[in-house]
Scaffold this active site. Structure first.
Site, PDB file in Angstrom:
ATOM      1  N   GLU A  72      16.540  30.190 -22.474  1.00 47.92           N
ATOM      2  CA  GLU A  72      15.456  30.998 -21.907  1.00 47.92           C
ATOM      3  C   GLU A  72      14.117  30.282 -21.893  1.00 47.92           C
ATOM      4  O   GLU A  72      13.377  30.330 -20.907  1.00 47.92           O
ATOM      5  CB  GLU A  72      15.322  32.323 -22.665  1.00 47.92           C
ATOM      6  CG  GLU A  72      16.375  33.349 -22.356  1.00 47.92           C
ATOM      7  CD  GLU A  72      17.588  33.261 -23.265  1.00 47.92           C
ATOM      8  OE1 GLU A  72      18.460  34.140 -23.178  1.00 47.92           O
ATOM      9  OE2 GLU A  72      17.654  32.290 -24.064  1.00 47.92           O
ATOM     10  N   GLY A  76      -0.420  21.693 -23.404  1.00 50.47           N
ATOM     11  CA  GLY A  76      -1.095  21.923 -24.676  1.00 50.47           C
ATOM     12  C   GLY A  76      -0.071  22.354 -25.705  1.00 50.47           C
ATOM     13  O   GLY A  76       0.186  21.634 -26.676  1.00 50.47           O
ATOM     14  N   PRO A  77       0.558  23.537 -25.507  1.00 52.31           N
ATOM     15  CA  PRO A  77       1.685  23.883 -26.387  1.00 52.31           C
ATOM     16  C   PRO A  77       2.772  22.830 -26.237  1.00 52.31           C
ATOM     17  O   PRO A  77       3.293  22.619 -25.138  1.00 52.31           O
ATOM     18  CB  PRO A  77       2.136  25.252 -25.859  1.00 52.31           C
ATOM     19  CG  PRO A  77       0.942  25.804 -25.149  1.00 52.31           C
ATOM     20  CD  PRO A  77       0.249  24.615 -24.551  1.00 52.31           C
ATOM     21  N   LEU A  78       3.096  22.171 -27.313  1.00 52.19           N
ATOM     22  CA  LEU A  78       3.939  20.978 -27.216  1.00 52.19           C
ATOM     23  C   LEU A  78       5.330  21.309 -26.676  1.00 52.19           C
ATOM     24  O   LEU A  78       5.930  22.315 -27.030  1.00 52.19           O
ATOM     25  CB  LEU A  78       4.026  20.284 -28.572  1.00 52.19           C
ATOM     26  CG  LEU A  78       2.692  19.720 -29.074  1.00 52.19           C
ATOM     27  CD1 LEU A  78       2.829  19.131 -30.463  1.00 52.19           C
ATOM     28  CD2 LEU A  78       2.142  18.680 -28.098  1.00 52.19           C
ATOM     29  N   HIS A 134      -9.053  14.563 -29.502  1.00 49.78           N
ATOM     30  CA  HIS A 134      -7.946  13.762 -30.026  1.00 49.78           C
ATOM     31  C   HIS A 134      -8.016  12.354 -29.433  1.00 49.78           C
ATOM     32  O   HIS A 134      -7.439  12.091 -28.371  1.00 49.78           O
ATOM     33  CB  HIS A 134      -6.613  14.413 -29.659  1.00 49.78           C
ATOM     34  CG  HIS A 134      -6.447  15.803 -30.184  1.00 49.78           C
ATOM     35  ND1 HIS A 134      -7.104  16.883 -29.631  1.00 49.78           N
ATOM     36  CD2 HIS A 134      -5.699  16.297 -31.212  1.00 49.78           C
ATOM     37  CE1 HIS A 134      -6.768  17.976 -30.291  1.00 49.78           C
ATOM     38  NE2 HIS A 134      -5.914  17.649 -31.250  1.00 49.78           N
ATOM     39  N   HIS A 155      19.243  44.262 -28.807  1.00 48.42           N
ATOM     40  CA  HIS A 155      19.161  44.043 -27.362  1.00 48.42           C
ATOM     41  C   HIS A 155      18.272  45.056 -26.658  1.00 48.42           C
ATOM     42  O   HIS A 155      18.108  44.985 -25.438  1.00 48.42           O
ATOM     43  CB  HIS A 155      20.568  44.091 -26.748  1.00 48.42           C
ATOM     44  CG  HIS A 155      21.370  42.845 -26.978  1.00 48.42           C
ATOM     45  ND1 HIS A 155      21.545  42.291 -28.229  1.00 48.42           N
ATOM     46  CD2 HIS A 155      22.040  42.029 -26.115  1.00 48.42           C
ATOM     47  CE1 HIS A 155      22.294  41.210 -28.132  1.00 48.42           C
ATOM     48  NE2 HIS A 155      22.600  41.023 -26.854  1.00 48.42           N
ATOM     49  N   ASP A 184       5.711  12.726 -30.279  1.00 42.91           N
ATOM     50  CA  ASP A 184       6.635  13.157 -31.328  1.00 42.91           C
ATOM     51  C   ASP A 184       6.667  14.677 -31.445  1.00 42.91           C
ATOM     52  O   ASP A 184       7.728  15.265 -31.671  1.00 42.91           O
ATOM     53  CB  ASP A 184       6.219  12.545 -32.669  1.00 42.91           C
ATOM     54  CG  ASP A 184       6.503  11.054 -32.741  1.00 42.91           C
ATOM     55  OD1 ASP A 184       7.661  10.664 -32.505  1.00 42.91           O
ATOM     56  OD2 ASP A 184       5.573  10.282 -33.024  1.00 42.91           O
ATOM     57  N   GLY A 185       5.509  15.315 -31.285  1.00 45.01           N
ATOM     58  CA  GLY A 185       5.477  16.774 -31.381  1.00 45.01           C
ATOM     59  C   GLY A 185       6.292  17.430 -30.290  1.00 45.01           C
ATOM     60  O   GLY A 185       7.024  18.404 -30.537  1.00 45.01           O
ATOM     61  N   HIS A 245      -5.770  11.325 -35.184  1.00 48.64           N
ATOM     62  CA  HIS A 245      -5.042  12.191 -34.257  1.00 48.64           C
ATOM     63  C   HIS A 245      -5.942  13.247 -33.645  1.00 48.64           C
ATOM     64  O   HIS A 245      -6.005  13.384 -32.424  1.00 48.64           O
ATOM     65  CB  HIS A 245      -3.866  12.870 -34.973  1.00 48.64           C
ATOM     66  CG  HIS A 245      -3.210  13.945 -34.165  1.00 48.64           C
ATOM     67  ND1 HIS A 245      -2.227  13.693 -33.240  1.00 48.64           N
ATOM     68  CD2 HIS A 245      -3.408  15.284 -34.132  1.00 48.64           C
ATOM     69  CE1 HIS A 245      -1.855  14.824 -32.666  1.00 48.64           C
ATOM     70  NE2 HIS A 245      -2.547  15.813 -33.191  1.00 48.64           N
ATOM     71  N   HIS A 298      18.218  45.189 -18.245  1.00 45.57           N
ATOM     72  CA  HIS A 298      18.497  45.846 -19.523  1.00 45.57           C
ATOM     73  C   HIS A 298      17.171  46.161 -20.225  1.00 45.57           C
ATOM     74  O   HIS A 298      16.878  45.693 -21.313  1.00 45.57           O
ATOM     75  CB  HIS A 298      19.398  44.991 -20.404  1.00 45.57           C
ATOM     76  CG  HIS A 298      20.755  44.738 -19.806  1.00 45.57           C
ATOM     77  ND1 HIS A 298      20.915  44.084 -18.610  1.00 45.57           N
ATOM     78  CD2 HIS A 298      22.006  45.067 -20.229  1.00 45.57           C
ATOM     79  CE1 HIS A 298      22.218  43.994 -18.316  1.00 45.57           C
ATOM     80  NE2 HIS A 298      22.899  44.595 -19.278  1.00 45.57           N
TER      81      HIS A 298
END
Length: 737
Positions: free
Chosen positions: A484, A188-190, A99, A547, A229-230, A336, A535
């Site tokens: 979470e 990496g994971p935005l 990129h 749940h 932006d991501g 990109h 739980h």
């Protein structure tokens, strides 16, 4: 690095960007085109007007015959910035993968951060009081690799740049902290990176509040982050940034690379909100740098302003052009996520006046950056001298901070863990977990954590401490609210700040679905977060199938580098915490019951460390008639079934299988002593999916579990209806005799 810098003559190049979709990389009437030669280049009359769309600028260009980038006198800073750009371009081109757009656009802010602002020691990437930098938009990692290379980090040599994205490389396709010293967190994971940065900044504020003294400020560093932006679109960033504003993390400074381009094209197709207004609402100080391409002084001024704001994190929105300098691909999605191509690389070299061969660093740039090695060593030496003085004046605090900064555990810490006997009262493992947490908090100064708005149900409050809040950052109970995903990623940042910080976070086990991405990053980046998940089964009863976790145990057992622990009673819960504390490079998930469980004979802390172990056995010669295997609340059922079968003259071994991963790590001899290959009569019982149990019980064994969603009813009725009973175990065992 923070040091005096010269005033350079800077060009005032502005690459306007268009707002229509970019469907190709070729020129359009609303996109900038460049002449291919720098000689005699000049503007032919581009008229630029700006207007507001929310708080985002849109730019309308009156196209003329040719819009050009004007050549200015080359300064050292511009040459340094272009060095960063072309190291990224050349690495991506050689790999034919990557990129290049973000590094080309963000090079100015990257240069200013690493060359003028940040405090670090290239020869010791783990110096405690360094500033932290996170590239949340991790796809643009060649920006950071180029900066680390110029700064003198041994982890990114010439050959590393040339092996970008290749097997065994220290320059992988996204930044990985376990591969490349100088990379703080794996991104990496935005959105994960900005949330990690919140955790890093939380850790700094917490430690500063606990250990700084009026005469010695021993904890004092900033966390900087670049996000795109991501990252802004992903929900996790809002969760984490909401908390950052609430906590007033004044030493968190985030640069938003506002280039208006994502993979599918211009962000106007899906992202038109006012980011400025949102962050102001989240409690952040917001600054807009309108010219991120060449506005060096604007960037410097923004950083100075951000540092002056002590009670809020700062978002610096830096409007840039993705792929800056590329004549035909700048400001388009085509720059990109793919190499420019040889033709466009040549055109970009001509356009930016870069006559050098690939991967070349000009001598004047190399000489300029070389000062960071001695300066970094001097910064660390200065801090070490200060810490030596601190140790003389504040021995107890220094010992604690040393434990946190090095990860060295206090001697005998594990003796604080509670132990239980069969005569001890029955209790839910979530309650037993709280006893362990509170015992450990007294001996582990780095234990800090909390729950996603469920502390009174997860039983995670540290009773001797108050709440970590904006005005009480020295406290150790963290209130994450119903967030979470952000919670998990923030804890990753805390864990990676210092090896002696032990973050824990809690929610209902089923809601790991909301934070699975953060948990996976914990495992990948070797962050020893402790996930306290209560739980844990249909045993929660009336709340029903939404749940009640069914497939969750199996899914985490399938995840690499994570410990999935399901303790059956107090001793096993204590053992699970001992394992979690000792494993600093892999996270642990503790699946804990809502319902009360007896303290079983034969369980032990030591047994948990083996993963699977025998709690009762009336056989001899390692040849029981049947082996009954249980986890968590179902170990009691297996034990009762064993007692009944023994009354009928059978030899029965009952095995607790609290952690598959730990058992897998034992020697073949130990495994054979617990699960002898000759004994194929095996029955497992677990109130969850039977998926994977074939590995343990073999082809002739029987697995009792639940392979459908649960139901709403009292726990006892649900267990009976789904066949998770003593009678079911006995019946299955008899079928194997």
């Amino acid at each position: 690095m923070a040091s005096a810098s010269s005033t350079f003559s800077l060009s005032q190049i502005l690459l306007p960007r268009s707002i229509p979709n970019q469907n190709t990389s070729t020129s359009s009437s609303a996109r900038i085109s460049f002449i291919s030669s720098l000689k005699n280049s000049h503007s032919t009359g581009t008229a630029i007007t700006t207007k507001r769309l929310g708080s985002r600028p849109t730019i309308t260009v009156k196209a003329t015959a040719v819009d050009t980038i004007e050549k200015a006198d080359t300064s050292l800073v511009e040459k340094s910035v272009n060095t960063i750009r072309f190291l990224a371009i050349d690495a991506v081109e050689k790999a034919n993968s990557g990129h290049p757009g973000l590094p080309m656009g963000c090079a100015p802010m990257g240069h200013i951060l690493y060359d003028e602002v940040m405090r670090y020691n290239p020869k010791n990437p783990y110096w405690f009081n360094r500033d932290r930098f996170v590239l949340s938009a991790g796809h643009g990692c060649m920006l950071q690799y180029a900066l680390l290379h110029l700064a003198g980090y041994d982890s990114v040599k010439d050959e590393d740049l040339k092996s970008f994205r290749q097997w065994g490389s220290r320059t992988p396709g996204h930044p990985e902290n376990f591969e490349t010293p100088g990379i703080e967190v794996t991104t990496g994971p935005l959105g994960q990176g900005i949330a990690n940065a919140v955790g890093l900044a939380l850790a700094e504020k917490h430690l500063a509040a606990r250990y700084n003294k009026p005469d010695i400020e021993i904890v004092d560093h900033y966390t900087y982050v670049i996000l795109g932006d991501g990252c802004q679109m992903e929900g996790i960033s809002n969760e984490a940034c909401s908390l950052a504003g609430h906590w007033g993390l004044g030493k968190l400074i985030a640069f938003y690379d506002d280039n208006h381009i994502s993979i599918d094209g211009d962000t106007n197709i899906a992202f038109t909100e006012s980011v400025d207004t949102r962050f102001e609402g989240l409690g952040w100080h917001v600054i807009w740098v309108k010219n991120g391409n060449t506005g060096y002084d604007e960037i410097r001024a923004a950083i100075k302003e951000a540092k002056a704001v002590k009670d809020k994190p700062t978002l610096i929105k830096v409007t840039t052009t993705i792929g800056y300098g590329s004549p035909n691909k700048a400001n388009s999605y085509s720059v990109h996520g793919s190499a420019l191509g040889a033709k466009e690389v040549d055109a970009t070299r001509r356009n930016l006046g870069w006559p050098y061969e690939p991967f070349h660093v000009p001598e004047e740039v190399k000489s300029h950056w070389s000062r960071h090695v001695p300066e970094g060593a001097a910064l660390e030496a200065e801090w070490n001298t200060k810490f030596a003085e601190y140790k003389k004046k504040y021995k107890e605090e220094a010992a604690e901070l040393n434990s946190i900064s090095t990860g060295e555990l206090p001697a005998g810490w594990e003796k604080a863990l509670p132990t239980y006997t069969p005569e001890s009262a029955a209790d839910a493992t979530r309650n037993l977990s709280q006893q362990c947490l509170n015992a450990l908090a007294n001996v582990l100064p780095g234990l800090i954590g909390g729950s996603a708005d469920l502390a009174s149900s997860n039983m995670t409050l540290l009773k001797s401490f108050g709440d970590f809040q904006k005005d009480t950052p020295e406290e150790r109970n963290v209130r994450f609210g119903v967030r979470e995903h952000g919670m998990g990623a923030i804890c990753n940042g805390i864990a990676l700040h210092s090896p002696g910080l032990f973050p824990y976070c809690a929610t209902f086990f089923v809601f790991t679905d909301y934070m699975r991405a953060a948990i996976r990053i914990s495992a990948l980046c070797e962050a020893g977060v402790i996930y306290v998940m209560t739980h844990d089964s249909i045993g929660l009863g009336e709340d029903g199938p939404t749940h009640q976790p069914i497939e969750h145990l199996a899914s985490f057992r399938a995840m690499p580098n994570i410990l999935m622990l399901r303790p059956a009673d107090g001793n096993e819960t204590a053992g699970a915490y001992k394992v979690a504390i000792l494993n600093r490079k892999r996270p642990s998930i503790l699946a804990l019951s809502r319902q009360k469980l007896p303290q079983l004979p034969g369980t032990s802390i030591e047994g948990v460390e083996k993963g699977g172990y025998t709690i009762s056995d009336n056989s001899s010669g390692n040849k029981p008639d049947v082996i009954l295997i249980g986890t968590g609340s179902e170990l009691e059922i297996a034990a009762k079934a064993g007692d009944e079968l023994r009354k009928e003259g059978k030899t029965v071994r009952v095995v607790s299988f609290v952690s598959w991963e730990l058992f897998d790590e034992q020697s073949d001899a130990y495994k054979e002593s617990i699960l002898p290959a000759a004994v194929t009569a095996r029955v497992s019982i677990e109130a969850g999916s039977t998926f994977g149990w074939g590995k343990i019980i073999g082809s002739e064994g029987k697995a009792i579990g639940i392979d459908q969603f649960g139901a709403s009813a009292p726990a006892g009725r649900i267990y009976k209806e789904f066949g998770i009973t003593v009678e079911a175990v006995i019946e299955a065992a008899k079928a194997l005799f």
